[in-house]
Design a protein around this motif. Structure first.
Motif, PDB file in Angstrom:
ATOM      1  N   THR A 290       1.019   4.895   9.146  1.00 41.02           N
ATOM      2  CA  THR A 290       1.548   5.502  10.359  1.00 41.02           C
ATOM      3  C   THR A 290       1.855   6.977  10.106  1.00 41.02           C
ATOM      4  N   ALA A 291       2.453   7.274   8.959  1.00 41.34           N
ATOM      5  CA  ALA A 291       2.746   8.671   8.607  1.00 41.34           C
ATOM      6  C   ALA A 291       1.461   9.477   8.442  1.00 41.34           C
ATOM      7  N   VAL A 292       0.449   8.884   7.827  1.00 40.12           N
ATOM      8  CA  VAL A 292      -0.826   9.575   7.628  1.00 40.12           C
ATOM      9  C   VAL A 292      -1.498   9.846   8.977  1.00 40.12           C
ATOM     10  N   LEU A 293      -1.478   8.889   9.879  1.00 40.12           N
ATOM     11  CA  LEU A 293      -2.067   9.089  11.204  1.00 40.12           C
ATOM     12  C   LEU A 293      -1.332  10.194  11.966  1.00 40.12           C
ATOM     13  N   ARG A 294      -0.010  10.228  11.833  1.00 42.90           N
ATOM     14  CA  ARG A 294       0.759  11.298  12.489  1.00 42.90           C
ATOM     15  C   ARG A 294       0.394  12.663  11.903  1.00 42.90           C
ATOM     16  N   GLU A 295       0.233  12.724  10.586  1.00 44.76           N
ATOM     17  CA  GLU A 295      -0.185  13.977   9.954  1.00 44.76           C
ATOM     18  C   GLU A 295      -1.558  14.401  10.471  1.00 44.76           C
TER      19      GLU A 295
ATOM     20  N   GLN B  58      -8.438  13.431  18.488  1.00 49.47           N
ATOM     21  CA  GLN B  58      -7.078  13.340  19.029  1.00 49.47           C
ATOM     22  C   GLN B  58      -6.894  12.011  19.768  1.00 49.47           C
ATOM     23  N   ALA B  59      -7.870  11.663  20.585  1.00 47.81           N
ATOM     24  CA  ALA B  59      -7.796  10.405  21.334  1.00 47.81           C
ATOM     25  C   ALA B  59      -7.833   9.210  20.389  1.00 47.81           C
ATOM     26  N   ALA B  60      -8.682   9.292  19.377  1.00 46.95           N
ATOM     27  CA  ALA B  60      -8.790   8.199  18.412  1.00 46.95           C
ATOM     28  C   ALA B  60      -7.483   8.004  17.659  1.00 46.95           C
ATOM     29  N   LEU B  61      -6.924   9.083  17.151  1.00 48.48           N
ATOM     30  CA  LEU B  61      -5.671   8.984  16.402  1.00 48.48           C
ATOM     31  C   LEU B  61      -4.536   8.492  17.299  1.00 48.48           C
TER      32      LEU B  61
ATOM     33  N   ILE C 174       0.851  -1.193   0.000  1.00 50.10           N
ATOM     34  CA  ILE C 174       0.000   0.000   0.000  1.00 50.10           C
ATOM     35  C   ILE C 174       0.887   1.244   0.000  1.00 50.10           C
ATOM     36  N   ASP C 175       0.442   2.285  -0.712  1.00 55.21           N
ATOM     37  CA  ASP C 175       1.242   3.509  -0.743  1.00 55.21           C
ATOM     38  C   ASP C 175       0.542   4.632   0.015  1.00 55.21           C
ATOM     39  N   ALA C 176       1.227   5.762   0.132  1.00 56.46           N
ATOM     40  CA  ALA C 176       0.734   6.878   0.944  1.00 56.46           C
ATOM     41  C   ALA C 176      -0.585   7.439   0.410  1.00 56.46           C
ATOM     42  N   SER C 177      -0.742   7.520  -0.902  1.00 53.95           N
ATOM     43  CA  SER C 177      -1.990   8.076  -1.439  1.00 53.95           C
ATOM     44  C   SER C 177      -3.171   7.159  -1.139  1.00 53.95           C
ATOM     45  N   GLN C 178      -2.962   5.876  -1.179  1.00 54.60           N
ATOM     46  CA  GLN C 178      -4.027   4.935  -0.826  1.00 54.60           C
ATOM     47  C   GLN C 178      -4.358   5.042   0.664  1.00 54.60           C
ATOM     48  N   CYS C 179      -3.346   5.237   1.486  1.00 55.30           N
ATOM     49  CA  CYS C 179      -3.566   5.398   2.926  1.00 55.30           C
ATOM     50  C   CYS C 179      -4.339   6.678   3.207  1.00 55.30           C
ATOM     51  N   ARG C 180      -4.036   7.758   2.493  1.00 52.18           N
ATOM     52  CA  ARG C 180      -4.770   9.008   2.691  1.00 52.18           C
ATOM     53  C   ARG C 180      -6.233   8.838   2.309  1.00 52.18           C
ATOM     54  N   SER C 181      -6.499   8.098   1.256  1.00 49.76           N
ATOM     55  CA  SER C 181      -7.871   7.845   0.832  1.00 49.76           C
ATOM     56  C   SER C 181      -8.627   7.044   1.893  1.00 49.76           C
ATOM     57  N   ILE C 182      -7.994   6.024   2.426  1.00 45.88           N
ATOM     58  CA  ILE C 182      -8.596   5.220   3.489  1.00 45.88           C
ATOM     59  C   ILE C 182      -8.816   6.076   4.734  1.00 45.88           C
ATOM     60  N   PHE C 183      -7.833   6.908   5.062  1.00 45.60           N
ATOM     61  CA  PHE C 183      -7.949   7.784   6.226  1.00 45.60           C
ATOM     62  C   PHE C 183      -9.126   8.745   6.072  1.00 45.60           C
ATOM     63  N   LEU C 184      -9.298   9.314   4.887  1.00 50.46           N
ATOM     64  CA  LEU C 184     -10.411  10.237   4.662  1.00 50.46           C
ATOM     65  C   LEU C 184     -11.739   9.517   4.849  1.00 50.46           C
ATOM     66  N   ASP C 185     -11.869   8.317   4.313  1.00 48.72           N
ATOM     67  CA  ASP C 185     -13.087   7.532   4.500  1.00 48.72           C
ATOM     68  C   ASP C 185     -13.322   7.266   5.982  1.00 48.72           C
TER      69      ASP C 185
ATOM     70  N   ASP D  35       6.554   1.471  12.285  1.00 43.54           N
ATOM     71  CA  ASP D  35       6.930   2.877  12.216  1.00 43.54           C
ATOM     72  C   ASP D  35       7.092   3.392  10.784  1.00 43.54           C
ATOM     73  N   THR D  36       7.478   2.541   9.850  1.00 44.95           N
ATOM     74  CA  THR D  36       7.731   2.984   8.482  1.00 44.95           C
ATOM     75  C   THR D  36       6.539   2.781   7.551  1.00 44.95           C
ATOM     76  N   HIS D  37       5.435   2.269   8.056  1.00 46.14           N
ATOM     77  CA  HIS D  37       4.250   2.043   7.229  1.00 46.14           C
ATOM     78  C   HIS D  37       3.647   3.383   6.822  1.00 46.14           C
ATOM     79  N   PRO D  38       3.173   3.517   5.575  1.00 44.64           N
ATOM     80  CA  PRO D  38       2.594   4.796   5.142  1.00 44.64           C
ATOM     81  C   PRO D  38       1.380   5.236   5.961  1.00 44.64           C
TER      82      PRO D  38
END
Length: 96
Positions: free
Chosen positions: A71-76, A51-54, A28-39, A66-69
């Motif tokens: 994880t980066a999206v959740l941190r953002e 904040q608590a959920a994230l 999975i890449d970062a753009s796919q993770c962002r799409s899932i995160f938005l949903d 730590d290196t999963h895309p």
């Protein structure tokens, strides 16, 4: 490290399992993770503390990957904790 006892707390913040499944998708890449995160974000009830959920999701899934895309999206998401808001429509148009 998280345990099975943490699972009920995390499942309340990920009832559809979108975040959980994103960590299971190979390649999975970062753009796919962002799409899932938005949903995921749009499906959360307004009363949920994002904040608590994230933080809970990051503690549960991100600490081990730590290196999963995702994880980066959740941190953002923690940094820019803004719920998407609807803009436009007939209510925002000037009345004549």
């Amino acid at each position: 490290m998280t345990t099975a006892a943490d699972e009920p707390a995390v499942s309340q913040f990920d009832p559809k399992g979108l975040i959980r499944e994103s960590y299971r998708i190979a390649g999975i890449d970062a753009s796919q993770c962002r799409s899932i995160f938005l949903d995921w974000a749009l499906s959360m009830p307004m009363e949920v503390d994002m904040q608590a959920a994230l933080s809970a999701l990051l503690d549960h899934y991100g600490s081990a990957q730590d290196t999963h895309p995702m994880t980066a999206v959740l941190r953002e998401g923690l940094v820019s904790d803004q719920r998407p808001k609807r803009r436009g429509g007939w209510r925002s148009r000037p009345r004549s």
